[in-house]
Design a protein around this motif. Structure first.
Motif, PDB file in Angstrom:
ATOM      1  N   ARG A 191     -64.120  90.783  61.173  1.00 51.71           N
ATOM      2  CA  ARG A 191     -63.951  90.505  59.746  1.00 51.71           C
ATOM      3  C   ARG A 191     -65.270  89.986  59.170  1.00 51.71           C
ATOM      4  NH1 ARG A 191     -59.908  92.841  61.441  1.00 51.71           N
ATOM      5  NH2 ARG A 191     -57.802  92.415  60.690  1.00 51.71           N
ATOM      6  N   TYR A 192     -65.425  90.191  57.880  1.00 53.03           N
ATOM      7  CA  TYR A 192     -66.627  89.736  57.191  1.00 53.03           C
ATOM      8  C   TYR A 192     -66.506  88.259  56.830  1.00 53.03           C
ATOM      9  CZ  TYR A 192     -68.124  94.600  56.664  1.00 53.03           C
ATOM     10  OH  TYR A 192     -68.524  95.895  56.912  1.00 53.03           O
ATOM     11  N   GLU A 193     -67.619  87.565  56.877  1.00 49.50           N
ATOM     12  CA  GLU A 193     -67.658  86.197  56.378  1.00 49.50           C
ATOM     13  C   GLU A 193     -67.439  86.242  54.865  1.00 49.50           C
ATOM     14  OE1 GLU A 193     -67.998  83.218  57.785  1.00 49.50           O
ATOM     15  OE2 GLU A 193     -67.986  84.083  59.818  1.00 49.50           O
ATOM     16  N   GLU A 194     -66.601  85.375  54.379  1.00 49.02           N
ATOM     17  CA  GLU A 194     -66.318  85.384  52.948  1.00 49.02           C
ATOM     18  C   GLU A 194     -66.341  83.973  52.387  1.00 49.02           C
ATOM     19  OE1 GLU A 194     -61.848  85.799  52.091  1.00 49.02           O
ATOM     20  OE2 GLU A 194     -62.098  86.986  53.922  1.00 49.02           O
ATOM     21  N   ALA A 195     -66.610  83.916  51.119  1.00 48.05           N
ATOM     22  CA  ALA A 195     -66.605  82.613  50.450  1.00 48.05           C
ATOM     23  C   ALA A 195     -65.207  82.014  50.531  1.00 48.05           C
ATOM     24  CB  ALA A 195     -67.019  82.770  48.993  1.00 48.05           C
ATOM     25  N   ILE A 196     -65.138  80.739  50.834  1.00 47.60           N
ATOM     26  CA  ILE A 196     -63.844  80.076  50.959  1.00 47.60           C
ATOM     27  C   ILE A 196     -63.229  79.897  49.579  1.00 47.60           C
ATOM     28  CG2 ILE A 196     -62.707  77.922  51.603  1.00 47.60           C
ATOM     29  CD1 ILE A 196     -64.692  77.659  53.868  1.00 47.60           C
ATOM     30  N   ARG A 197     -61.998  80.360  49.437  1.00 45.15           N
ATOM     31  CA  ARG A 197     -61.302  80.242  48.158  1.00 45.15           C
ATOM     32  C   ARG A 197     -60.556  78.922  48.104  1.00 45.15           C
ATOM     33  NH1 ARG A 197     -59.106  83.043  43.862  1.00 45.15           N
ATOM     34  NH2 ARG A 197     -56.952  82.573  43.297  1.00 45.15           N
ATOM     35  N   ARG A 198     -60.971  78.064  47.197  1.00 47.98           N
ATOM     36  CA  ARG A 198     -60.259  76.808  46.980  1.00 47.98           C
ATOM     37  C   ARG A 198     -59.550  76.892  45.646  1.00 47.98           C
ATOM     38  NH1 ARG A 198     -65.244  74.506  49.056  1.00 47.98           N
ATOM     39  NH2 ARG A 198     -64.869  73.619  51.125  1.00 47.98           N
ATOM     40  N   VAL A 199     -58.301  76.497  45.638  1.00 41.77           N
ATOM     41  CA  VAL A 199     -57.500  76.570  44.421  1.00 41.77           C
ATOM     42  C   VAL A 199     -57.157  75.154  43.991  1.00 41.77           C
ATOM     43  CG1 VAL A 199     -55.399  77.456  43.380  1.00 41.77           C
ATOM     44  CG2 VAL A 199     -56.564  78.786  45.139  1.00 41.77           C
ATOM     45  N   GLU A 200     -57.630  74.777  42.827  1.00 43.53           N
ATOM     46  CA  GLU A 200     -57.339  73.456  42.281  1.00 43.53           C
ATOM     47  C   GLU A 200     -56.514  73.648  41.007  1.00 43.53           C
ATOM     48  OE1 GLU A 200     -58.052  70.647  43.661  1.00 43.53           O
ATOM     49  OE2 GLU A 200     -59.390  71.312  45.261  1.00 43.53           O
ATOM     50  N   VAL A 201     -55.237  73.327  41.088  1.00 41.40           N
ATOM     51  CA  VAL A 201     -54.344  73.461  39.937  1.00 41.40           C
ATOM     52  C   VAL A 201     -53.660  72.118  39.717  1.00 41.40           C
ATOM     53  CG1 VAL A 201     -52.379  74.692  38.950  1.00 41.40           C
ATOM     54  CG2 VAL A 201     -53.922  75.874  40.517  1.00 41.40           C
ATOM     55  N   PRO A 202     -53.754  71.549  38.533  1.00 44.51           N
ATOM     56  CA  PRO A 202     -53.086  70.270  38.260  1.00 44.51           C
ATOM     57  C   PRO A 202     -51.589  70.370  38.544  1.00 44.51           C
ATOM     58  CG  PRO A 202     -54.584  70.848  36.473  1.00 44.51           C
ATOM     59  CD  PRO A 202     -54.499  72.049  37.357  1.00 44.51           C
ATOM     60  N   SER A 203     -51.033  69.309  39.077  1.00 41.53           N
ATOM     61  CA  SER A 203     -49.619  69.317  39.443  1.00 41.53           C
ATOM     62  C   SER A 203     -48.718  69.592  38.241  1.00 41.53           C
ATOM     63  CB  SER A 203     -49.229  67.988  40.098  1.00 41.53           C
ATOM     64  OG  SER A 203     -49.490  66.909  39.222  1.00 41.53           O
ATOM     65  N   GLU A 204     -49.137  69.152  37.053  1.00 45.58           N
ATOM     66  CA  GLU A 204     -48.291  69.389  35.879  1.00 45.58           C
ATOM     67  C   GLU A 204     -48.217  70.878  35.530  1.00 45.58           C
ATOM     68  OE1 GLU A 204     -52.359  67.849  34.357  1.00 45.58           O
ATOM     69  OE2 GLU A 204     -50.894  67.382  35.949  1.00 45.58           O
ATOM     70  N   ARG A 205     -49.298  71.627  35.829  1.00 45.74           N
ATOM     71  CA  ARG A 205     -49.265  73.070  35.593  1.00 45.74           C
ATOM     72  C   ARG A 205     -48.307  73.764  36.558  1.00 45.74           C
ATOM     73  NH1 ARG A 205     -53.292  75.957  32.910  1.00 45.74           N
ATOM     74  NH2 ARG A 205     -54.025  74.753  31.123  1.00 45.74           N
ATOM     75  N   ILE A 206     -48.327  73.306  37.809  1.00 46.30           N
ATOM     76  CA  ILE A 206     -47.418  73.882  38.804  1.00 46.30           C
ATOM     77  C   ILE A 206     -45.969  73.585  38.424  1.00 46.30           C
ATOM     78  CG2 ILE A 206     -46.639  73.661  41.200  1.00 46.30           C
ATOM     79  CD1 ILE A 206     -49.072  75.395  40.935  1.00 46.30           C
ATOM     80  N   GLU A 207     -45.707  72.380  37.958  1.00 41.15           N
ATOM     81  CA  GLU A 207     -44.344  72.047  37.555  1.00 41.15           C
ATOM     82  C   GLU A 207     -43.938  72.814  36.298  1.00 41.15           C
ATOM     83  OE1 GLU A 207     -42.116  70.474  39.331  1.00 41.15           O
ATOM     84  OE2 GLU A 207     -43.711  70.403  40.849  1.00 41.15           O
ATOM     85  N   ARG A 208     -44.910  73.123  35.447  1.00 39.95           N
ATOM     86  CA  ARG A 208     -44.615  73.963  34.281  1.00 39.95           C
ATOM     87  C   ARG A 208     -44.210  75.376  34.733  1.00 39.95           C
ATOM     88  NH1 ARG A 208     -45.134  74.965  28.924  1.00 39.95           N
ATOM     89  NH2 ARG A 208     -46.094  76.923  28.264  1.00 39.95           N
ATOM     90  N   LEU A 209     -44.924  75.882  35.732  1.00 43.53           N
ATOM     91  CA  LEU A 209     -44.567  77.194  36.282  1.00 43.53           C
ATOM     92  C   LEU A 209     -43.157  77.163  36.863  1.00 43.53           C
ATOM     93  CD1 LEU A 209     -45.234  80.086  37.224  1.00 43.53           C
ATOM     94  CD2 LEU A 209     -46.267  79.069  39.274  1.00 43.53           C
ATOM     95  N   ARG A 210     -42.830  76.084  37.560  1.00 39.92           N
ATOM     96  CA  ARG A 210     -41.479  75.962  38.127  1.00 39.92           C
ATOM     97  C   ARG A 210     -40.430  75.993  37.010  1.00 39.92           C
ATOM     98  NH1 ARG A 210     -39.628  72.822  42.908  1.00 39.92           N
ATOM     99  NH2 ARG A 210     -41.617  71.683  42.910  1.00 39.92           N
ATOM    100  N   ALA A 211     -40.671  75.231  35.950  1.00 43.93           N
ATOM    101  CA  ALA A 211     -39.705  75.161  34.848  1.00 43.93           C
ATOM    102  C   ALA A 211     -39.540  76.514  34.163  1.00 43.93           C
ATOM    103  CB  ALA A 211     -40.147  74.101  33.842  1.00 43.93           C
ATOM    104  N   ILE A 212     -40.641  77.212  33.936  1.00 45.97           N
ATOM    105  CA  ILE A 212     -40.576  78.518  33.269  1.00 45.97           C
ATOM    106  C   ILE A 212     -39.831  79.531  34.143  1.00 45.97           C
ATOM    107  CG2 ILE A 212     -41.992  80.489  32.529  1.00 45.97           C
ATOM    108  CD1 ILE A 212     -44.053  78.439  31.530  1.00 45.97           C
ATOM    109  N   SER A 213     -40.074  79.468  35.447  1.00 45.79           N
ATOM    110  CA  SER A 213     -39.416  80.426  36.348  1.00 45.79           C
ATOM    111  C   SER A 213     -37.904  80.253  36.362  1.00 45.79           C
ATOM    112  CB  SER A 213     -39.976  80.273  37.767  1.00 45.79           C
ATOM    113  OG  SER A 213     -39.534  79.063  38.372  1.00 45.79           O
ATOM    114  N   LEU A 214     -37.447  79.031  36.096  1.00 44.67           N
ATOM    115  CA  LEU A 214     -35.999  78.785  36.107  1.00 44.67           C
ATOM    116  C   LEU A 214     -35.287  79.492  34.965  1.00 44.67           C
ATOM    117  CD1 LEU A 214     -35.955  74.969  36.968  1.00 44.67           C
ATOM    118  CD2 LEU A 214     -35.528  76.896  38.494  1.00 44.67           C
ATOM    119  N   ALA A 215     -36.047  79.857  33.926  1.00 46.85           N
ATOM    120  CA  ALA A 215     -35.444  80.549  32.781  1.00 46.85           C
ATOM    121  C   ALA A 215     -35.565  82.062  32.892  1.00 46.85           C
ATOM    122  CB  ALA A 215     -36.110  80.082  31.481  1.00 46.85           C
TER     123      ALA A 215
END
Length: 304
Positions: A120-144
């Motif tokens: 495999r090729y060496e690749e840049a490490i993908r770091r994902v920084e998402v505020p917890s409130e955004r993730i909880e917003r996604l959870r709430a929207i998915s429920l509808a």
């Protein structure tokens, strides 16, 4: 007839038992047929991702495709502008198709996936920084979302940090809603593990899917026995949540960061997520260092 009965470890004739196991001949599949069959079974979009590979090698027997040919193709992709991560993901998708073929005993006995011998090729490490409130917003929207199961799926993704396939491939018998656990007997790492979710998600499951059948997929799609992909639902809800570039797999990164910020050590976080500790350390070792510093400072303050 040779006796093969008896208690485990006593009176069991393994040689006789082997004779009773039907020899299943391999299936002579081209690469195009293998990818098509795997994609139909797993519904994970592999047919789209591997379209270029099928165009190049589709008529070749899947069992005769060599690592050298795959490595040259990977190099050609790089020379035409594909990123290392894109090439690596393609090879991983192809490897998943071969692993599935072995599980189903379609491949010849002793067959080794050619993808295992392609570096495999060496690749840049993908770091994902998402505020917890955004993730909880996604959870709430998915429920509808109209298909209420999607809300359950997103909540499970957020709670467990699981790979999407580890949830979509699960049967009702593998969920213990009372204990807030999911048994994932087969995973990407070939090691079974238990996924844990919150009591709130358990209550949601009881409301949305009160009649889960033990022998049916929890997230079954339109084709009986095949899981739904939720691709359209994910695209719709992530845009609504202001996270249009968030991938399903990114939720694992968010879960990893949350665990380490909470003071969980890398080895424990790796076990929770079913992850390679070395990869987790490269991505999020700085967060563990922060947690360790905080623990040390608390100890100093306690002595004061």
């Amino acid at each position: 007839m040779r006796n093969i009965t008896g208690q485990k470890g006593r009176g069991f004739d393994l040689a006789a038992a082997l004779e009773t196991v039907a020899e299943q001949p391999s299936v002579n599949l081209t690469l195009a047929e293998l990818v098509s069959a795997y994609s139909a079974a797993r519904c994970d979009g592999a047919d789209t991702r591997l379209r270029k590979w099928v165009a190049a090698f589709g008529t070749i027997s899947a069992w005769e495709l060599t690592p050298d040919k795959l490595q040259v193709a990977a190099q050609a992709m790089r020379e035409h502008g594909y990123t290392p991560s894109a090439v690596n993901r393609d090879l991983s998708a192809l490897g998943s198709a071969y692993r599935w073929a072995r599980e189903k005993r379609f491949a010849p006995r002793g067959f080794r996936s050619p993808t295992l011998d392609v570096p495999r090729y060496e690749e840049a490490i993908r770091r994902v920084e998402v505020p917890s409130e955004r993730i909880e917003r996604l959870r709430a929207i998915s429920l509808a979302y109209p298909d209420r199961r999607f809300g359950v799926f997103v909540s499970l993704l957020i709670d467990t940090g699981a790979r999407k396939s580890e949830l979509l491939d699960r049967y009702g018998r593998e969920f213990n809603v009372d204990r807030c656990e999911v048994l994932a007997p087969t995973t990407k790492t070939d090691k079974p593990r238990v996924l844990f979710f919150t009591s709130a998600t358990a209550d949601l499951m009881r409301r949305v899917m009160p009649n889960m059948r033990a022998e049916a997929l929890v997230f079954e799609g339109r084709v009986p026995g095949q899981p739904i992909s939720f691709r359209k639902a994910w695209a719709t809800c992530t845009v609504a949540a202001g996270l249009p570039d968030l991938h399903m797999h990114d939720v694992r990164h968010v879960a990893a960061a949350s665990l380490l910020r909470a003071g969980v050590t890398l080895p424990v976080a790796a076990q929770v997520l079913g992850h390679d500790p070395a990869v987790l350390a490269r991505r999020y070792g700085h967060l563990e260092t922060t947690a360790l510093r905080r623990a040390q400072e608390q100890a100093w303050n306690g002595r004061a």
